[in-house]
Design an enzyme around this catalytic site. Structure first.
Site, PDB file in Angstrom:
ATOM      1  N   GLY A  48     -29.454 104.694  39.803  1.00 23.73           N
ATOM      2  CA  GLY A  48     -30.707 104.083  40.231  1.00 23.73           C
ATOM      3  C   GLY A  48     -30.426 102.618  40.504  1.00 23.73           C
ATOM      4  O   GLY A  48     -29.388 102.277  41.077  1.00 23.73           O
ATOM      5  N   GLU A  49     -31.300 101.762  40.061  1.00 28.20           N
ATOM      6  CA  GLU A  49     -31.105 100.320  40.226  1.00 28.20           C
ATOM      7  C   GLU A  49     -31.127  99.702  38.833  1.00 28.20           C
ATOM      8  O   GLU A  49     -32.123  99.760  38.133  1.00 28.20           O
ATOM      9  CB  GLU A  49     -32.228  99.754  41.106  1.00 28.20           C
ATOM     10  CG  GLU A  49     -31.783  98.593  41.976  1.00 28.20           C
ATOM     11  CD  GLU A  49     -31.451  97.357  41.154  1.00 28.20           C
ATOM     12  OE1 GLU A  49     -30.381  96.749  41.371  1.00 28.20           O
ATOM     13  OE2 GLU A  49     -32.254  97.009  40.279  1.00 28.20           O
ATOM     14  N   CYS A  80     -23.125 105.404  37.420  1.00 28.45           N
ATOM     15  CA  CYS A  80     -23.476 104.315  38.338  1.00 28.45           C
ATOM     16  C   CYS A  80     -24.276 103.228  37.603  1.00 28.45           C
ATOM     17  O   CYS A  80     -23.716 102.492  36.809  1.00 28.45           O
ATOM     18  CB  CYS A  80     -24.198 104.866  39.559  1.00 28.45           C
ATOM     19  SG  CYS A  80     -24.240 103.706  40.955  1.00 28.45           S
ATOM     20  N   ARG A 109     -21.385  94.566  39.393  1.00 26.80           N
ATOM     21  CA  ARG A 109     -22.515  95.252  40.010  1.00 26.80           C
ATOM     22  C   ARG A 109     -22.348  95.274  41.531  1.00 26.80           C
ATOM     23  O   ARG A 109     -21.932  94.296  42.137  1.00 26.80           O
ATOM     24  CB  ARG A 109     -23.794  94.529  39.595  1.00 26.80           C
ATOM     25  CG  ARG A 109     -25.079  95.137  40.073  1.00 26.80           C
ATOM     26  CD  ARG A 109     -26.264  94.464  39.366  1.00 26.80           C
ATOM     27  NE  ARG A 109     -27.515  94.787  40.029  1.00 26.80           N
ATOM     28  CZ  ARG A 109     -28.106  94.012  40.924  1.00 26.80           C
ATOM     29  NH1 ARG A 109     -27.555  92.849  41.262  1.00 26.80           N
ATOM     30  NH2 ARG A 109     -29.233  94.384  41.493  1.00 26.80           N
ATOM     31  N   ILE A 141     -22.339 105.368  45.474  1.00 22.77           N
ATOM     32  CA  ILE A 141     -23.505 104.835  46.187  1.00 22.77           C
ATOM     33  C   ILE A 141     -23.858 103.476  45.590  1.00 22.77           C
ATOM     34  O   ILE A 141     -24.342 103.396  44.463  1.00 22.77           O
ATOM     35  CB  ILE A 141     -24.711 105.792  46.083  1.00 22.77           C
ATOM     36  CG1 ILE A 141     -24.338 107.201  46.583  1.00 22.77           C
ATOM     37  CG2 ILE A 141     -25.900 105.231  46.866  1.00 22.77           C
ATOM     38  CD1 ILE A 141     -25.379 108.255  46.274  1.00 22.77           C
ATOM     39  N   ARG A 142     -23.585 102.407  46.327  1.00 18.48           N
ATOM     40  CA  ARG A 142     -23.809 101.039  45.816  1.00 18.48           C
ATOM     41  C   ARG A 142     -23.256 100.913  44.405  1.00 18.48           C
ATOM     42  O   ARG A 142     -23.916 100.405  43.495  1.00 18.48           O
ATOM     43  CB  ARG A 142     -25.293 100.675  45.844  1.00 18.48           C
ATOM     44  CG  ARG A 142     -25.902 100.563  47.221  1.00 18.48           C
ATOM     45  CD  ARG A 142     -27.352 100.116  47.159  1.00 18.48           C
ATOM     46  NE  ARG A 142     -27.462  98.779  46.595  1.00 18.48           N
ATOM     47  CZ  ARG A 142     -28.563  98.297  46.015  1.00 18.48           C
ATOM     48  NH1 ARG A 142     -29.642  99.042  45.902  1.00 18.48           N
ATOM     49  NH2 ARG A 142     -28.588  97.068  45.552  1.00 18.48           N
ATOM     50  N   HIS A 182     -21.441 109.501  41.072  1.00 21.60           N
ATOM     51  CA  HIS A 182     -22.575 110.385  40.793  1.00 21.60           C
ATOM     52  C   HIS A 182     -22.132 111.851  40.779  1.00 21.60           C
ATOM     53  O   HIS A 182     -22.306 112.564  41.772  1.00 21.60           O
ATOM     54  CB  HIS A 182     -23.651 110.218  41.878  1.00 21.60           C
ATOM     55  CG  HIS A 182     -24.344 108.909  41.885  1.00 21.60           C
ATOM     56  ND1 HIS A 182     -25.544 108.691  41.244  1.00 21.60           N
ATOM     57  CD2 HIS A 182     -24.009 107.728  42.462  1.00 21.60           C
ATOM     58  CE1 HIS A 182     -25.924 107.430  41.425  1.00 21.60           C
ATOM     59  NE2 HIS A 182     -25.013 106.825  42.160  1.00 21.60           N
ATOM     60  N   GLU A 184     -23.545 114.268  39.447  1.00 18.57           N
ATOM     61  CA  GLU A 184     -24.713 115.158  39.441  1.00 18.57           C
ATOM     62  C   GLU A 184     -25.117 115.607  40.835  1.00 18.57           C
ATOM     63  O   GLU A 184     -25.894 116.565  40.972  1.00 18.57           O
ATOM     64  CB  GLU A 184     -25.898 114.468  38.743  1.00 18.57           C
ATOM     65  CG  GLU A 184     -26.563 113.348  39.517  1.00 18.57           C
ATOM     66  CD  GLU A 184     -25.851 112.007  39.448  1.00 18.57           C
ATOM     67  OE1 GLU A 184     -26.368 111.033  40.022  1.00 18.57           O
ATOM     68  OE2 GLU A 184     -24.764 111.930  38.820  1.00 18.57           O
TER      69      GLU A 184
END
Length: 203
Positions: A48-49, A80, A109, A141-142, A182, A184
């Protein structure tokens, strides 16, 4: 042994983690409040963030209860943003950003860049069954990476090629596990099965 693993359900790939854990053979439940946290043997912190999850943890009054459980030895897996939350030190965070801590490492980050810089690669992960013959396909992802690892933590996987070659992207410290990627979202449950084994050993 019967066990229940919670997935922090404030943001991120909650359903995907719940599904992967259930496929790995354990009961999995979403966690949004302390009463739910109190019922689980371990906790997954999804992507997430990281700054948003930090704020939501405080808003839901979960930050201190989770931190207390971690200090008491509760197993946890962070993917992540979850890796950032479990790290003791963060580079590139925003002012006032806090982590739950527990992993003796420094993460950077958004180390791999913005959303458009997301990528996929195959990894060999120590402790994951058959990954030398059948690598784990990892989706970034990021994503953060581990900038520096302390003596208490162990690197489980590194990127093998490309601009990020050599960067640590999976770590373990006792009953804490974290990945930059990730698992998942791929349908490969081997990382979740590794975490289930870590939880089983801890219990």
């Amino acid at each position: 042994m019967r066990m229940t693993i919670g997935v922090l359900a404030l943001q991120g790939d909650v359903r995907e983690h719940l599904r992967a854990l259930r496929e790995a053979g354990v009961e999995a439940v979403p966690v949004r409040r302390q009463s739910e946290l109190d019922t689980v043997d371990a906790l997954v912190l999804p992507g997430g963030e990281s700054t948003t999850i930090d704020k939501l943890l405080r808003a839901f009054e979960l930050d201190e209860p989770v931190r207390t459980r971690l200090r008491a030895g509760m197993p946890a897996y962070g993917s992540c943003a979850g890796m950032i939350l479990l790290a003791d030190r963060v580079i590139g965070g925003i002012d006032g950003q806090r982590t739950l801590g527990g992993l003796d490492l420094t993460v950077r980050r958004n180390a791999f860049g913005r959303q458009v810089d997301s990528f996929e690669t195959d990894l060999v992960i120590d402790g994951v069954e058959s990954s030398r013959e059948d690598p784990v396909h990892a989706v970034f992802i990021r994503a953060p990476w581990v900038e520096e690892i302390g003596p208490a933590a162990t690197a489980l996987a590194r990127v093998e090629s490309g601009p990020a070659a050599g960067r640590i992207v999976a770590v373990r410290q006792g009953s804490l596990l974290a990945t930059s990627f990730h698992p998942e979202v791929t349908g490969d449950t081997r990382v979740h099965r590794l975490f289930v084994e870590i939880v089983r050993d801890a219990l």
